[in-house]
Each structure stands twice: as C-alpha cells, then as structure tokens.
Design an enzyme around this catalytic site. Structure first.
Site, PDB file in Angstrom:
ATOM      1  N   HIS A  23       0.851  -1.206   0.000  1.00 48.23           N
ATOM      2  CA  HIS A  23       0.000   0.000   0.000  1.00 48.23           C
ATOM      3  C   HIS A  23       0.889   1.261   0.000  1.00 48.23           C
ATOM      4  CE1 HIS A  23      -3.036  -2.619   2.396  1.00 48.23           C
ATOM      5  NE2 HIS A  23      -3.564  -2.455   1.192  1.00 48.23           N
ATOM      6  N   LYS A  47     -16.091  -7.785   4.728  1.00 51.65           N
ATOM      7  CA  LYS A  47     -15.252  -8.945   5.039  1.00 51.65           C
ATOM      8  C   LYS A  47     -15.368  -9.367   6.505  1.00 51.65           C
ATOM      9  CE  LYS A  47     -11.671  -7.332   1.942  1.00 51.65           C
ATOM     10  NZ  LYS A  47     -10.393  -6.625   2.008  1.00 51.65           N
ATOM     11  N   ARG A  97      -2.160  -6.381  -8.162  1.00 53.57           N
ATOM     12  CA  ARG A  97      -0.974  -7.202  -7.868  1.00 53.57           C
ATOM     13  C   ARG A  97      -0.815  -8.321  -8.876  1.00 53.57           C
ATOM     14  NH1 ARG A  97      -3.083  -8.193  -1.906  1.00 53.57           N
ATOM     15  NH2 ARG A  97      -4.873  -8.406  -3.284  1.00 53.57           N
ATOM     16  N   SER A 135      -2.809  -7.651   3.406  1.00 55.60           N
ATOM     17  CA  SER A 135      -2.977  -7.494   4.861  1.00 55.60           C
ATOM     18  C   SER A 135      -3.326  -8.850   5.468  1.00 55.60           C
ATOM     19  CB  SER A 135      -4.093  -6.496   5.159  1.00 55.60           C
ATOM     20  OG  SER A 135      -3.796  -5.247   4.597  1.00 55.60           O
TER      21      SER A 135
HETATM   22  O1  PNS Z   1      -8.675  -2.803   0.110  1.00 58.29           O
HETATM   23  P1  PNS Z   1     -10.030  -3.356  -0.166  1.00 58.29           P
HETATM   24  O2  PNS Z   1     -10.612  -3.952   1.071  1.00 58.29           O
HETATM   25  O3  PNS Z   1     -10.035  -4.294  -1.329  1.00 58.29           O
HETATM   26  O4  PNS Z   1     -10.970  -2.099  -0.547  1.00 58.29           O
HETATM   27  C1  PNS Z   1     -12.274  -2.272  -0.991  1.00 58.29           C
HETATM   28  C2  PNS Z   1     -12.986  -0.907  -1.148  1.00 58.29           C
HETATM   29  C3  PNS Z   1     -12.941  -0.133   0.153  1.00 58.29           C
HETATM   30  C4  PNS Z   1     -12.323  -0.102  -2.232  1.00 58.29           C
HETATM   31  C5  PNS Z   1     -14.451  -1.212  -1.566  1.00 58.29           C
HETATM   32  O5  PNS Z   1     -14.995  -2.174  -0.684  1.00 58.29           O
HETATM   33  C6  PNS Z   1     -15.361   0.012  -1.564  1.00 58.29           C
HETATM   34  O6  PNS Z   1     -15.154   0.922  -2.326  1.00 58.29           O
HETATM   35  N1  PNS Z   1     -16.363   0.034  -0.673  1.00 58.29           N
HETATM   36  C7  PNS Z   1     -17.300   1.120  -0.554  1.00 58.29           C
HETATM   37  C8  PNS Z   1     -18.692   0.744  -1.013  1.00 58.29           C
HETATM   38  C9  PNS Z   1     -18.954   1.094  -2.462  1.00 58.29           C
HETATM   39  O7  PNS Z   1     -18.740   2.199  -2.917  1.00 58.29           O
HETATM   40  N2  PNS Z   1     -19.451   0.094  -3.243  1.00 58.29           N
HETATM   41  C10 PNS Z   1     -19.827   0.273  -4.629  1.00 58.29           C
HETATM   42  C11 PNS Z   1     -18.688   0.135  -5.603  1.00 58.29           C
HETATM   43  S1  PNS Z   1     -18.111  -1.489  -5.749  1.00 58.29           S
END
Ligand code: PNS
Length: 169
Positions: A23, A47, A97, A135
């Site tokens: 990150h 999650k 990745r 993570s």
């Molecule tokens: O690092 P991560 O856990 O893969 O991040 C995921 C994240 C935070 C980018 C994603 O879960 C998110 O954007 N959540 C907010 C909800 C949202 O906007 N959902 C609609 C688009 S998919």
C-alpha cells in the site's frame, strides 16, 4: 527533473487492516502523479470485523504518510464515489498485484463509473517485490510465528505483534 504533480485530487480507498508496504509503495507513487491524494479507510467492511479499529488504522496510516505533504488520511462509509465527489476528487487510485485482482477491480471500477461517470479509476501495477503481500497474509504469517520483516512499516509490525502475539510467549 521530476514534473510537478497535476491538480487532480485522487482517492486511494481500502480497508488498510493494516497498511502494508505494498500500500505504501502505491501511496508514494500516487503522490507523484496527483496534486492531492486522500487515503480513505472504509468504516465497515463486508469482510467482517477488522483486527484494528478505524481509529487505529487511521493512526497507522497517518504515521507512515508523514513524508508525503500532498497525502491526507480520511475515512468513509457508504459509497466511495460519494466520498470522492464530496472531496472534489476526480480519480480513484487502485493497485493491481496479479491477474486474480483484475476481475474484482474491473467490477468495482465499472460500477463506480456507472454511478459517477466523471470519476475515473486509475490502476497502478504493484511493485513486483510487494506483489504477493496482502494485509490478510501478513496477519496470518505473524500469528503463526513467521517473520514479516520488510512487509509492513516497522511501526505497524510493532502493533501487529502487540495485537496478535500477546500472551503467546
Ligand atoms: O482494500 P479493499 O478492502 O479491497 O478495498 C475495498 C474498497 C474499500 C475499495 C471497496 O470495498 C469500496 O469501495 N467500498 C465502498 C462501497 C462502495 O462504494 N461500493 C460500490 C462500488 S463497488
């Protein structure tokens, strides 16, 4: 000579439970591409319960982004694109990745574009030295007694040890 960053504000969203060197590498590279980069921690992740609270994740991030003057740390709940719009951000930064990340990232990018066509998702390839880190895997390795040297910032390694190895020695 390095070019001055453009005036675009970008959001780098994630769970950051906790931040890894993968990150951090993306934050460093993103800070050179954008005028302002807001690292946005998701409040409630589908999650499940995170290891670190929202406050702890924010603190860890703030500690390690100090060297980058155009990087801020925030948090959000609800739709990412709404948080982006509220902060006048026109880009979302994400890292890829491996090919296994692609499908999930494509789905999110297309949904976000459908919700707010004026916000672009920008992908950077993870540095190859960090392309296997997540993570989740870092937490698993440390809790099973393995070394995580070089995988997370030192301040994060201390917190992980405190949280996961308490009472095991
Ligand atoms: O690092 P991560 O856990 O893969 O991040 C995921 C994240 C935070 C980018 C994603 O879960 C998110 O954007 N959540 C907010 C909800 C949202 O906007 N959902 C609609 C688009 S998919």
């Amino acid at each position: 000579m390095q070019n001055a960053p453009c005036g675009v504000t970008a959001i780098y969203p994630g769970s950051f439970d906790p931040i890894t060197n993968g990150h951090l590498d993306l934050i460093e590279r993103g800070s050179k591409l954008f005028g302002k980069l807001i690292v946005a921690v998701l409040h409630n992740d589908a999650k499940g319960a995170p290891l670190f609270s929202l406050e702890e994740r924010g603190e860890m991030l703030r500690e390690v982004v100090r060297p980058f003057p155009n990087v801020e740390v925030g948090s959000f709940h609800g739709l990412l694109v709404d948080f982006a719009a509220k902060n006048q951000a026109t880009a979302i930064l994400r890292g890829i990745r491996a090919i296994s990340d692609y499908e999930y990232e494509l789905q999110m990018a297309l949904m976000n574009r459908r919700l707010r066509p004026d916000i672009e998702t920008v992908f950077l390839m993870a540095a190859e030295s960090y392309s296997f880190i997540s993570s989740r895997i870092v937490k698993e390795v440390i809790s099973l007694g393995g070394s995580i040297a070089g995988l997370v910032p030192p301040s994060v390694a201390v917190r992980l040890r405190d949280r996961l190895l308490q009472g095991t020695k």
